[in-house]
Write a protein that holds these residues in place. Sequence first.
Motif, PDB file in Angstrom:
ATOM      1  N   ARG A  56      29.119  10.094  -3.796  1.00  0.00           N
ATOM      2  CA  ARG A  56      28.995  10.973  -4.963  1.00  0.00           C
ATOM      3  C   ARG A  56      28.563  12.386  -4.582  1.00  0.00           C
ATOM      4  NH1 ARG A  56      27.678   7.915 -10.268  1.00  0.00           N
ATOM      5  NH2 ARG A  56      28.604   5.897  -9.834  1.00  0.00           N
ATOM      6  N   GLY A  57      28.475  12.647  -3.266  1.00  0.00           N
ATOM      7  CA  GLY A  57      28.199  13.994  -2.804  1.00  0.00           C
ATOM      8  C   GLY A  57      26.746  14.318  -2.518  1.00  0.00           C
ATOM      9  N   TRP A  58      25.875  13.346  -2.607  1.00  0.00           N
ATOM     10  CA  TRP A  58      24.463  13.591  -2.314  1.00  0.00           C
ATOM     11  C   TRP A  58      24.257  13.649  -0.802  1.00  0.00           C
ATOM     12  CZ3 TRP A  58      19.994  12.870  -5.752  1.00  0.00           C
ATOM     13  CH2 TRP A  58      20.352  12.792  -7.091  1.00  0.00           C
ATOM     14  N   LEU A  59      23.274  14.414  -0.364  1.00  0.00           N
ATOM     15  CA  LEU A  59      22.828  14.382   1.024  1.00  0.00           C
ATOM     16  C   LEU A  59      21.761  13.305   1.082  1.00  0.00           C
ATOM     17  CD1 LEU A  59      22.505  18.183   1.809  1.00  0.00           C
ATOM     18  CD2 LEU A  59      24.309  16.613   2.521  1.00  0.00           C
ATOM     19  N   VAL A  60      21.976  12.283   1.913  1.00  0.00           N
ATOM     20  CA  VAL A  60      21.077  11.133   1.935  1.00  0.00           C
ATOM     21  C   VAL A  60      20.309  11.072   3.244  1.00  0.00           C
ATOM     22  CG1 VAL A  60      20.944   8.612   1.811  1.00  0.00           C
ATOM     23  CG2 VAL A  60      22.618   9.843   0.415  1.00  0.00           C
ATOM     24  N   ALA A  61      18.987  10.948   3.107  1.00  0.00           N
ATOM     25  CA  ALA A  61      18.113  10.687   4.245  1.00  0.00           C
ATOM     26  C   ALA A  61      17.712   9.224   4.145  1.00  0.00           C
ATOM     27  CB  ALA A  61      16.882  11.584   4.205  1.00  0.00           C
ATOM     28  N   GLY A  62      18.109   8.437   5.121  1.00  0.00           N
ATOM     29  CA  GLY A  62      17.796   7.008   5.120  1.00  0.00           C
ATOM     30  C   GLY A  62      16.581   6.731   5.983  1.00  0.00           C
ATOM     31  N   ILE A  63      15.626   5.982   5.416  1.00  0.00           N
ATOM     32  CA  ILE A  63      14.433   5.584   6.163  1.00  0.00           C
ATOM     33  C   ILE A  63      14.440   4.073   6.279  1.00  0.00           C
ATOM     34  CG2 ILE A  63      11.920   5.578   6.249  1.00  0.00           C
ATOM     35  CD1 ILE A  63      11.932   8.092   4.538  1.00  0.00           C
ATOM     36  N   ASP A  64      14.326   3.595   7.520  1.00  0.00           N
ATOM     37  CA  ASP A  64      14.314   2.153   7.767  1.00  0.00           C
ATOM     38  C   ASP A  64      13.718   1.922   9.149  1.00  0.00           C
ATOM     39  OD1 ASP A  64      15.114  -0.671   8.192  1.00  0.00           O
ATOM     40  OD2 ASP A  64      16.371  -0.316   6.439  1.00  0.00           O
ATOM     41  N   ALA A 107      21.269   0.128   1.833  1.00  0.00           N
ATOM     42  CA  ALA A 107      22.507   0.630   2.440  1.00  0.00           C
ATOM     43  C   ALA A 107      23.558   0.897   1.374  1.00  0.00           C
ATOM     44  CB  ALA A 107      23.029  -0.360   3.477  1.00  0.00           C
ATOM     45  N   ALA A 108      23.653  -0.004   0.390  1.00  0.00           N
ATOM     46  CA  ALA A 108      24.631   0.181  -0.687  1.00  0.00           C
ATOM     47  C   ALA A 108      24.286   1.409  -1.525  1.00  0.00           C
ATOM     48  CB  ALA A 108      24.673  -1.068  -1.570  1.00  0.00           C
ATOM     49  N   THR A 109      23.008   1.614  -1.783  1.00  0.00           N
ATOM     50  CA  THR A 109      22.570   2.784  -2.544  1.00  0.00           C
ATOM     51  C   THR A 109      22.877   4.067  -1.782  1.00  0.00           C
ATOM     52  OG1 THR A 109      20.820   1.501  -3.611  1.00  0.00           O
ATOM     53  CG2 THR A 109      20.583   3.904  -3.626  1.00  0.00           C
ATOM     54  N   ALA A 110      22.555   4.079  -0.486  1.00  0.00           N
ATOM     55  CA  ALA A 110      22.829   5.258   0.340  1.00  0.00           C
ATOM     56  C   ALA A 110      24.326   5.563   0.378  1.00  0.00           C
ATOM     57  CB  ALA A 110      22.292   5.041   1.757  1.00  0.00           C
ATOM     58  N   ALA A 111      25.141   4.524   0.524  1.00  0.00           N
ATOM     59  CA  ALA A 111      26.591   4.719   0.570  1.00  0.00           C
ATOM     60  C   ALA A 111      27.116   5.267  -0.749  1.00  0.00           C
ATOM     61  CB  ALA A 111      27.285   3.393   0.903  1.00  0.00           C
ATOM     62  N   GLU A 112      26.648   4.729  -1.853  1.00  0.00           N
ATOM     63  CA  GLU A 112      27.103   5.189  -3.171  1.00  0.00           C
ATOM     64  C   GLU A 112      26.708   6.644  -3.414  1.00  0.00           C
ATOM     65  OE1 GLU A 112      28.953   5.256  -6.847  1.00  0.00           O
ATOM     66  OE2 GLU A 112      29.133   3.790  -5.239  1.00  0.00           O
ATOM     67  N   LEU A 113      25.466   6.982  -3.092  1.00  0.00           N
ATOM     68  CA  LEU A 113      25.028   8.372  -3.272  1.00  0.00           C
ATOM     69  C   LEU A 113      25.844   9.318  -2.389  1.00  0.00           C
ATOM     70  CD1 LEU A 113      21.163   7.859  -3.465  1.00  0.00           C
ATOM     71  CD2 LEU A 113      22.673   8.569  -5.340  1.00  0.00           C
ATOM     72  N   GLY A 172      25.759   6.119   8.100  1.00  0.00           N
ATOM     73  CA  GLY A 172      26.332   6.709   6.900  1.00  0.00           C
ATOM     74  C   GLY A 172      25.416   7.656   6.148  1.00  0.00           C
ATOM     75  N   CYS A 173      24.274   7.962   6.723  1.00  0.00           N
ATOM     76  CA  CYS A 173      23.343   8.898   6.084  1.00  0.00           C
ATOM     77  C   CYS A 173      23.411  10.246   6.789  1.00  0.00           C
ATOM     78  CB  CYS A 173      21.909   8.367   6.165  1.00  0.00           C
ATOM     79  SG  CYS A 173      21.647   6.826   5.269  1.00  0.00           S
ATOM     80  N   ALA A 174      23.157  11.307   6.049  1.00  0.00           N
ATOM     81  CA  ALA A 174      23.133  12.633   6.657  1.00  0.00           C
ATOM     82  C   ALA A 174      21.999  12.717   7.678  1.00  0.00           C
ATOM     83  CB  ALA A 174      22.957  13.705   5.586  1.00  0.00           C
ATOM     84  N   LEU A 175      20.906  11.978   7.406  1.00  0.00           N
ATOM     85  CA  LEU A 175      19.757  11.930   8.309  1.00  0.00           C
ATOM     86  C   LEU A 175      19.248  10.503   8.323  1.00  0.00           C
ATOM     87  CD1 LEU A 175      17.521  13.319  10.029  1.00  0.00           C
ATOM     88  CD2 LEU A 175      16.289  13.679   7.879  1.00  0.00           C
ATOM     89  N   SER A 176      19.075   9.945   9.508  1.00  0.00           N
ATOM     90  CA  SER A 176      18.527   8.598   9.652  1.00  0.00           C
ATOM     91  C   SER A 176      17.194   8.706  10.374  1.00  0.00           C
ATOM     92  CB  SER A 176      19.485   7.713  10.457  1.00  0.00           C
ATOM     93  OG  SER A 176      18.897   6.446  10.669  1.00  0.00           O
ATOM     94  N   VAL A 179      19.518  15.894  -2.990  1.00  0.00           N
ATOM     95  CA  VAL A 179      19.083  15.197  -1.790  1.00  0.00           C
ATOM     96  C   VAL A 179      18.350  13.938  -2.224  1.00  0.00           C
ATOM     97  CG1 VAL A 179      17.623  15.310   0.265  1.00  0.00           C
ATOM     98  CG2 VAL A 179      18.853  17.354  -0.508  1.00  0.00           C
ATOM     99  N   ALA A 180      18.639  12.821  -1.565  1.00  0.00           N
ATOM    100  CA  ALA A 180      17.962  11.563  -1.870  1.00  0.00           C
ATOM    101  C   ALA A 180      17.354  10.987  -0.598  1.00  0.00           C
ATOM    102  CB  ALA A 180      18.945  10.563  -2.459  1.00  0.00           C
ATOM    103  N   ILE A 181      16.164  10.429  -0.738  1.00  0.00           N
ATOM    104  CA  ILE A 181      15.551   9.664   0.342  1.00  0.00           C
ATOM    105  C   ILE A 181      15.661   8.203  -0.075  1.00  0.00           C
ATOM    106  CG2 ILE A 181      13.422   9.121   1.562  1.00  0.00           C
ATOM    107  CD1 ILE A 181      12.561  12.032   1.108  1.00  0.00           C
TER     108      ILE A 181
END
Length: 71
Positions: free
Chosen positions: A36-44, A27-33, A50-54, A15-17
Amino acid sequence: MTRIPKTTTARESRVAIVTGAASGIGAATAAELSTRGWLVAGIDRRPSRGCALSVEADVTDADAVTQAVKK
């Protein structure tokens, strides 16, 4: 080293925040992760696509970040 249960693969447990996930490098980092199969929580301050959780939060506000991580 953390042991991963046999029912879960290593990739499924990652999991990545990502801050600033709505645009630019964040956004590019979140998309790349995500690819690659990571679950991404985007904070902005704006919704992150494109994040599992925004989570909308201002990362310069410590209380807002604490609340975002709790979500």
